[in-house]
Design an enzyme around this catalytic site. Sequence first.
Site, mmCIF file in Angstrom:
data_model
loop_
_atom_site.group_PDB
_atom_site.id
_atom_site.type_symbol
_atom_site.label_atom_id
_atom_site.label_comp_id
_atom_site.label_asym_id
_atom_site.label_seq_id
_atom_site.Cartn_x
_atom_site.Cartn_y
_atom_site.Cartn_z
ATOM 1 N N ASP A 160 0.882 -1.180 0.000
ATOM 2 C CA ASP A 160 0.000 0.000 0.000
ATOM 3 C C ASP A 160 0.910 1.218 0.000
ATOM 4 O O ASP A 160 2.141 1.084 -0.010
ATOM 5 C CB ASP A 160 -0.940 -0.015 1.218
ATOM 6 C CG ASP A 160 -2.256 0.712 0.925
ATOM 7 O OD1 ASP A 160 -2.211 1.816 0.355
ATOM 8 O OD2 ASP A 160 -3.325 0.183 1.282
ATOM 9 N N HIS A 238 -3.795 2.621 -4.924
ATOM 10 C CA HIS A 238 -3.025 2.567 -3.670
ATOM 11 C C HIS A 238 -1.614 2.053 -3.888
ATOM 12 O O HIS A 238 -1.113 1.264 -3.081
ATOM 13 C CB HIS A 238 -3.735 1.660 -2.652
ATOM 14 C CG HIS A 238 -4.827 2.346 -1.889
ATOM 15 N ND1 HIS A 238 -4.636 2.888 -0.642
ATOM 16 C CD2 HIS A 238 -6.121 2.569 -2.198
ATOM 17 C CE1 HIS A 238 -5.770 3.423 -0.216
ATOM 18 N NE2 HIS A 238 -6.692 3.239 -1.143
ATOM 19 N N GLU A 294 -10.711 2.216 -3.739
ATOM 20 C CA GLU A 294 -10.388 3.643 -3.840
ATOM 21 C C GLU A 294 -9.429 3.961 -4.995
ATOM 22 O O GLU A 294 -8.388 4.578 -4.778
ATOM 23 C CB GLU A 294 -9.789 4.115 -2.512
ATOM 24 C CG GLU A 294 -10.739 3.898 -1.347
ATOM 25 C CD GLU A 294 -10.141 4.321 -0.004
ATOM 26 O OE1 GLU A 294 -10.836 5.024 0.733
ATOM 27 O OE2 GLU A 294 -9.003 3.947 0.292
ATOM 28 N N TRP A 435 -6.294 -1.167 10.147
ATOM 29 C CA TRP A 435 -5.442 -0.257 9.369
ATOM 30 C C TRP A 435 -4.542 0.464 10.360
ATOM 31 O O TRP A 435 -4.960 0.764 11.492
ATOM 32 C CB TRP A 435 -6.307 0.746 8.597
ATOM 33 C CG TRP A 435 -7.229 0.061 7.635
ATOM 34 C CD1 TRP A 435 -8.549 -0.218 7.830
ATOM 35 C CD2 TRP A 435 -6.904 -0.461 6.343
ATOM 36 N NE1 TRP A 435 -9.062 -0.871 6.727
ATOM 37 C CE2 TRP A 435 -8.071 -1.032 5.797
ATOM 38 C CE3 TRP A 435 -5.735 -0.495 5.590
ATOM 39 C CZ2 TRP A 435 -8.106 -1.638 4.544
ATOM 40 C CZ3 TRP A 435 -5.765 -1.085 4.339
ATOM 41 C CH2 TRP A 435 -6.941 -1.648 3.830
#
Length: 496
Positions: A160, A238, A294, A435
Amino acid sequence: MKLIFAISIVALSFFGTACRRSVGEMILVPMPQEATFTGGYFETDSARFVERAGDGYVACRIDPSAPEIRPEGYRLKVTRRGIDLTALDSAGLFYGRQTLCLLATAQGIPCVEIIDNPCFGYRGIHLDVSRHFFPVETIFRLLDEMARYKLNKFHFHLADNGGWRIRIDAYPLLTRLGAFRTESDWLEWWSYGDRHYVPEDTPGAYGGYYTKEEIRRIVAYAAERFIEVIPEIEFPGHSDEVFAAYPELCCSGRAYTSGEFCVGNPLSLKFMDEVLTEVLELFPSKYIHIGGDECPTVMWEKCPHCKARMKAEGLRRPRQLQNYATARVEKFLNARGRRLIGWDEILEGDVTPTATIMSWRGAKGGIEAARQGNHAILAPTTNCYLDYYQTRDTAREPLAIGGYLPVEKVYELDPYEQLTPAEQVCILGVQANLWTEYIATWPHAEYMLLPRLSALAEVGWSLDRKDYAGYLHRVRRLARIYDACGYNYARHIFGE
Ligand code: ACM
Ligand code: ZN
């Protein structure tokens, strides 16, 4: 077939010493399907492992024809004379053992008859090791804790924009240039800083990655606890850290311009195939998670390569580039006997019927997936985001990403809500997500995980027998274990 093997009486006695309570008190989390306490104790000091019953015996066997037991389930009978544990499979025997560990007291193991089966086959926890890197020993701690609650899927978020965390031989610059950064503090780096990655050998560089040997150790440690490790490699969004190492893979060809792969560039698709080839060698899991959340399409709309790809593939909207890339990766995985999981954004556009959807933006992704026949895993922010605050009094809590998720709210999750019985079969299970933007140390991670993880475990294992008041009583047993293990856990529901 009969199989007799040793139960770790050492472990039983360890937890037993921490605890004295009356016979018949139900202290198990997750709650078993049926349990009847019959009075008295089996004294663990006298335990012997034998082929035939005699005083002090502990007999474990796999019996594929055992009635009332399903895969991963078990039947446990503890009497003053001995312990009989029966399961269909080795996982069931393991979970029976975990139950014995929780039951054990200083007096011995209370006599009890238990039949226990999980409600869902997928009972998971996700850990983001990108925003902050956590070394192997901390992963072992998490796997131990998962085993205690009979959780069986570890979703390992390895890539990420915080940093790339797994050594890939075909792309050595990922870990050399994309795994370290200038600041340890997320806000300082991401919000107020330059968001730049630095080479591994930069003095003071913060970050890290797992070598292949370390990954093998994690997978093996998990397997011993009947936990499948599901790696996630984020694609196509990401991925800022990838472009710090290989800028040619994003639309502009320059690092720090966007976080999305250029789907029009054949090298991006080659990258994914080659990375996944090495990932598949390391992880034997049925599922591989490819991210998909996203992912803006702004760059794709302007990029000549992406526009050419749309034209060549007959795609009408830029969003369909993501579907195209996902379907291509899925084909690659399926051809190698694996199944694809993606975040619920992969439902936008055309999703293949064989993809499994991880529903995080509420339950609606899971509902939509199940209605169209796709498998789904429920991990909605509303009930499963363990990076959220645990109380409304945020000033007294460590900085968190926001939100409000007390234990009760985790416990409330009903993965079957709004689904018909036919649709419910598409729900594989549930997952909590951790997260780590604001979680830099393992004690802090423990604080966010415990005891909320146990509430999620009860949803996954015991949905049909959930009872919050009972859980609040039973979870006290876990607090004593946390104290004995020196864990840093949230004490709100214990009235502290
Ligand atoms: C996610 O929380 N972006 C999946
Ligand atoms: Zn492009």
